[in-house]
Design a protein around this motif. Structure first.
Motif: not given
Length: 395
Positions: A97, A100, A103, A122, A126, A129-130, A200
């Motif tokens: 988190t 993200i 970023e 992004l 990004w 993070g995900w 992602i």
């Protein structure tokens, strides 16, 4: 992602060496984006229009993002060995988190120098993070589940290239963001755009693979067996890339093209798709990474000492190198005669499409930036080793 401070004395140097090399090469691509005369107007990977050195300058940086993500997964596994599964999962969720947010707020500003955030970019942080958030959930099931899901994603996501995109606008956007994004621009309002340049889940698959081989690095695992595993797996992965590229049927949305020129055919063979990371691209880059790890575990010389400094503090390096490059860009912008009326550009402020220098100048700026960042990285590496503040686990 760095190994926790509790593991500093047990760090495996090859990981930091490889990560350091990745960080150094990565800066070359960003230097080219900011300073090369053709960066905004030409494709350096197009065999029809590029040159050998320009193609190589862009192509070699293809190894950076997947190896960085792969090593983040590996480091996540090592870090989890000194936590309970619940604490490891919570830490991954919080760190993901945080990345993200970084970023969007910090790195996007360093890239664009646009204080109004009219265009938020992004990219790799990004997706890291995900991917950490997803890893936090999946690692609670089992290590084997993470590895299997990673393999399914990496081997299977190119199947979306075989079918037409869905017709529904919302479903099409979700498919782009999670599987196929490159240059997906989402309007937030009249004045603000969101640029999703990294899909992602294909990157999540790469992180899951890194987490999967982390078991080869846990305490007590035989170094000889680890080397053997890396050599065999890396070699088979490289062979998979060569095989898929030769048959030219699956594993990349941009099939290899045939030209009348041998050199162009060679460039086309290695011109695999990064956005999103195709199976062929992943096999080429991660296979090479595993072979590198196999042969450098006991490396000890000036090169390993220098590169491992950058590799030990990748997040710190990643953030400040954007701000340093963009500050130099501002100086060059005014020094070459541009004016305040030309500041506002998309996506990068102070970067008009007709601005830029030769590739030789790009390399000079890149080397200067790498040298300038060495002492700050060395200082921060030492600081992390000698301090225990909680926030150090997040940078």
């Amino acid at each position: 992602m760095n190994i926790d401070s509790s593991l500093q004395s047990k760090r495996i140097l090859s990981i930091d060496i490889l990560r350091g090399i990745v960080m150094i090469i990565m800066a070359l691509d960003h230097t080219r984006d900011f300073f090369h005369i053709g960066a905004m107007t030409a494709n350096p990977l197009d065999p029809q229009t590029t040159t050998g050195i320009l193609f190589f300058t862009r192509w070699i940086t293809h190894f950076c993002a997947p190896i960085f993500v792969f090593l983040s997964g590996l480091s996540a596994y090592l870090s989890s060995q000194h936590k309970t599964p619940a604490k490891a999962s919570i830490f991954l969720f919080k760190r993901g988190t945080w990345l993200i947010v970084v970023e969007i707020v910090i790195i996007s500003l360093g890239l664009t120098f646009n204080p109004f955030y009219n265009f938020v970019i992004l990219q790799v942080i990004w997706v890291i993070g995900w991917s950490m958030i997803f890893l936090g959930f999946m690692s609670r099931i089992s290590h084997k589940a993470v590895l299997i899901i990673g393999l399914i994603i990496v081997f299977g996501h190119n199947i979306f290239n075989l079918f037409p995109p869905p017709e529904g606008e919302g479903l099409a956007l979700l498919l782009k963001v999670f599987f196929t994004a490159f240059g997906t621009v989402v309007p937030l309002n009249q004045d603000h755009l969101l640029g999703v340049f990294y899909a992602i889940l294909p990157w999540t698959g790469i992180m899951f693979l890194g987490y999967g081989i982390g078991a080869w690095y846990k305490q007590g695992f035989s170094a000889e067996i680890r080397k053997q595993n890396l050599m065999i797996t890396g070699s088979l992965t490289i062979f998979l890339f060569l095989f898929l590229r030769c048959i030219n049927l699956y594993g990349d949305p941009a099939p290899r093209k045939e030209y009348d020129d041998l050199f162009k055919n060679l460039l086309s063979f290695f011109n695999v798709s990064k956005y999103p990371p195709s199976l062929q691209y992943t096999a080429m880059t991660i296979g090479t990474a595993m072979l590198f790890l196999a042969f450098t575990e006991k490396m000890s010389n000036w090169f390993s000492r220098v590169t491992s400094v950058y590799g030990a503090v990748p997040f710190f390096y990643y953030v400040i190198h954007f701000y340093l490059l963009h500050t130099i860009l501002v100086i060059a912008f005014y020094a070459t005669g541009f004016t305040n009326e030309q500041i506002v550009q998309v996506p990068f402020w102070f970067r008009p499409s007709d601005f830029g220098f030769s590739l030789t100048t790009v390399y000079v700026i890149w080397i200067a930036v790498i040298i300038a960042l060495y002492l700050p990285c060395k200082w921060f590496k030492k600081y992390k080793e000698t301090h225990k503040q909680w926030w150090l686990r997040y940078v």
